[in-house]
Write a protein that holds these residues in place. Structure first.
Motif, PDB file in Angstrom:
ATOM      1  N   GLY A   1       0.791  -1.228   0.000  1.00  0.00           N
ATOM      2  CA  GLY A   1       0.000   0.000   0.000  1.00  0.00           C
ATOM      3  C   GLY A   1       0.819   1.271   0.000  1.00  0.00           C
ATOM      4  O   GLY A   1       0.261   2.366  -0.133  1.00  0.00           O
ATOM      5  N   THR A   2       2.158   1.156   0.141  1.00  0.00           N
ATOM      6  CA  THR A   2       3.014   2.336   0.094  1.00  0.00           C
ATOM      7  C   THR A   2       2.945   2.975  -1.292  1.00  0.00           C
ATOM      8  O   THR A   2       3.035   2.294  -2.315  1.00  0.00           O
ATOM      9  N   LEU A   3       2.787   4.281  -1.339  1.00  0.00           N
ATOM     10  CA  LEU A   3       2.780   4.992  -2.611  1.00  0.00           C
ATOM     11  C   LEU A   3       4.198   5.036  -3.180  1.00  0.00           C
ATOM     12  O   LEU A   3       5.158   5.330  -2.467  1.00  0.00           O
TER      13      LEU A   3
ATOM     14  N   TYR B   1       1.464   2.042  -6.435  1.00  0.00           N
ATOM     15  CA  TYR B   1       1.656   1.579  -5.069  1.00  0.00           C
ATOM     16  C   TYR B   1       2.283   0.193  -5.037  1.00  0.00           C
ATOM     17  O   TYR B   1       2.249  -0.560  -6.001  1.00  0.00           O
TER      18      TYR B   1
ATOM     19  N   ASP C   1      -4.526  -3.859  -1.056  1.00  0.00           N
ATOM     20  CA  ASP C   1      -3.459  -2.860  -0.983  1.00  0.00           C
ATOM     21  C   ASP C   1      -3.868  -1.542  -1.629  1.00  0.00           C
ATOM     22  O   ASP C   1      -3.349  -0.483  -1.274  1.00  0.00           O
TER      23      ASP C   1
ATOM     24  N   ALA D   1      -3.380   2.108  -0.132  1.00  0.00           N
ATOM     25  CA  ALA D   1      -2.763   3.186  -0.917  1.00  0.00           C
ATOM     26  C   ALA D   1      -3.680   4.398  -0.975  1.00  0.00           C
ATOM     27  O   ALA D   1      -3.226   5.544  -0.850  1.00  0.00           O
TER      28      ALA D   1
ATOM     29  N   ASN E   1      -3.530   6.648   1.830  1.00  0.00           N
ATOM     30  CA  ASN E   1      -2.308   7.440   1.905  1.00  0.00           C
ATOM     31  C   ASN E   1      -2.337   8.682   1.014  1.00  0.00           C
ATOM     32  O   ASN E   1      -1.358   9.430   0.974  1.00  0.00           O
TER      33      ASN E   1
END
Length: 430
Positions: free
Chosen positions: A68-70, A99, A196, A200, A203
């Motif tokens: 899920g991190t951009l 992501y 995810d 993302a 975020n």
């Protein structure tokens, strides 16, 4: 948040332009910008760059990031983008993003997607989220919905959910517009991508998305939605509050058909859509499991079509494959490949138990795109296994089931978000 600590060695993949912004800020281009400590935006670049880093190095860098991190700064969508086909009616703002997620074998991967929020003031806690799992568009990078936009059918359907006061997040699926191929109909991979995408979306600054979410999907996405329903809590963890699922046109037990494919099976030309889907399945399976050696049991024509399946979008590929007798493409049965059945069933089989939250399946009785009797058998299997299923059938076709099911699925989803999960039921629409 946006990852900031990757090295500049991925800069070499920065070859897309603003015109393909849906997937154009590639993972590599994003990574190059993250060396600027504290940088929260990604400026497009067309400057010269070193050679691309090996795929293993990219995977290693991705593996260090949480799902899920951009991977780049989200790009706000203009309502006129893709001729308006990217803009869901009723949206106040929308973004494209990239992501970190997972692909075959739980390997780290990048995916792209879109986030839409409704007009008006978000409720306390943020907008409740619908994670949309789209139907088959193709396997090539140019087939990603975040680039091409949505069909009118999908726009109308998604506008309905947005009109209910939900934000919509929509994954393209790993490998569709990002490095690596897409493992078509690998439900566990799609489930990771769907889950995810919610992470993302949360975020994205300004989106104001809630922890509470459901998954809704059609066709390929219907299978993705129901598989997600089985694994949502496991993949989402404590940061998300999964409530339930809706799937229409769910492709169940298709692996039983694939398992018997070989010379003379099937012996006749199928409708062009089913021919394309069959070749997409082989292409996705070959992408995910090259060790099977699928090309080794194909004719020269079969290998050529397998290659085209990996790059052509659905409409074009249907015309490429129309009239093809799938049984004529084999020199030996797929079952002759070592360990084929185990790999196939692990790859495609829909979950039959272990569902923690209520889910809804709608099936068109005139559906000729999905093997409709298989879906009916699947629903009965779920019922016998005591799963929290609401099942309805409708006197319509594959696409028509989406709209036809809304009088049932809309209150179903509302009850999920209201904390009043519907009791399981099984039957036809009135």
């Amino acid at each position: 948040m946006v990852a900031r600590d990757l090295t500049a060695r991925f800069r070499g993949r920065a070859s897309h332009t603003r015109a393909t912004a849906g997937r154009g800020r590639s993972f590599a281009a994003a990574s190059a910008a993250f060396v600027a400590v504290g940088a929260l935006t990604l400026a497009p670049t067309v400057s010269a760059a070193p050679a691309p880093a090996p795929a293993a190095a990219q995977a290693g860098a991705l593996a260090q990031l949480a799902p899920g991190t951009l991977l780049s700064s989200p790009v706000e969508i203009d309502p006129s983008a893709a001729g308006g086909a990217l803009w869901i009616p009723g949206a106040a703002r929308a973004w494209k993003l990239e992501y970190r997620t997972s692909t075959s074998g739980d390997g780290p991967a990048a995916s792209t997607g879109t986030v839409y929020v409704p007009e008006g003031q978000a409720p306390e806690g943020g907008w409740p989220v619908v994670s949309w799992a789209h139907g088959t568009t193709g396997l090539g990078d140019s087939c990603a919905p975040s680039d091409t936009g949505w069909s009118q059918r999908d726009l109308d359907y998604l506008a309905h959910w947005m009109g209910q006061g939900y934000a919509v997040v929509a994954t393209d699926y790993a490998g569709l517009g990002t490095p690596g191929g897409m493992p078509y109909l690998d439900g566990k991979v799609e489930a990771h991508n769907v889950v995810d995408m919610v992470k993302a979306g949360r975020n994205v600054a300004g989106a104001d998305l809630s922890r509470e979410w459901v998954v809704i999907g059609q066709s390929q996405g219907g299978g993705a939605a129901i598989t997600t329903a089985r694994y949502a809590d496991e993949y989402g963890g404590p940061d998300l509050d999964y409530r339930g699922a809706v799937g229409t046109g769910v492709p169940a037990y298709i692996e039983n058909i694939v398992a018997i494919a070989g010379p003379g099976m099937p012996p006749i030309a199928l409708p062009k859509g089913m021919t394309a889907y069959g070749l997409y399945i082989l292409a996705g399976l070959d992408t995910a499991h090259p060790e099977l050696g699928i090309p080794s049991v194909l004719t020269e024509q079969g290998r050529a079509l397998l290659g085209q399946a990996k790059v052509q979008c659905l409409g074009d590929f249907e015309e490429t494959a129309v009239g093809t007798v799938l049984g004529s493409l084999f020199t030996a049965p797929l079952s002759s490949l070592p360990d084929f059945h185990r790999v196939l069933f692990d790859y495609m089989k829909m979950p039959e138990d272990g569902f923690g939250q209520p889910f809804f399946i709608g099936q068109g009785l005139k559906d000729t795109d999905i093997i409709m009797p298989s879906t009916l058998i699947y629903a009965e299997t779920l019922r016998r296994n005591g799963q929290p299923l609401t099942f309805r059938t409708y006197p319509t076709d594959h696409s028509g089931t989406m709209a036809a099911s809304l009088p049932d699925s809309t209150p179903f989803v509302r009850a999920l978000f209201d904390g009043n999960p519907p009791a399981p039921s099984f039957g036809s629409a009135e």
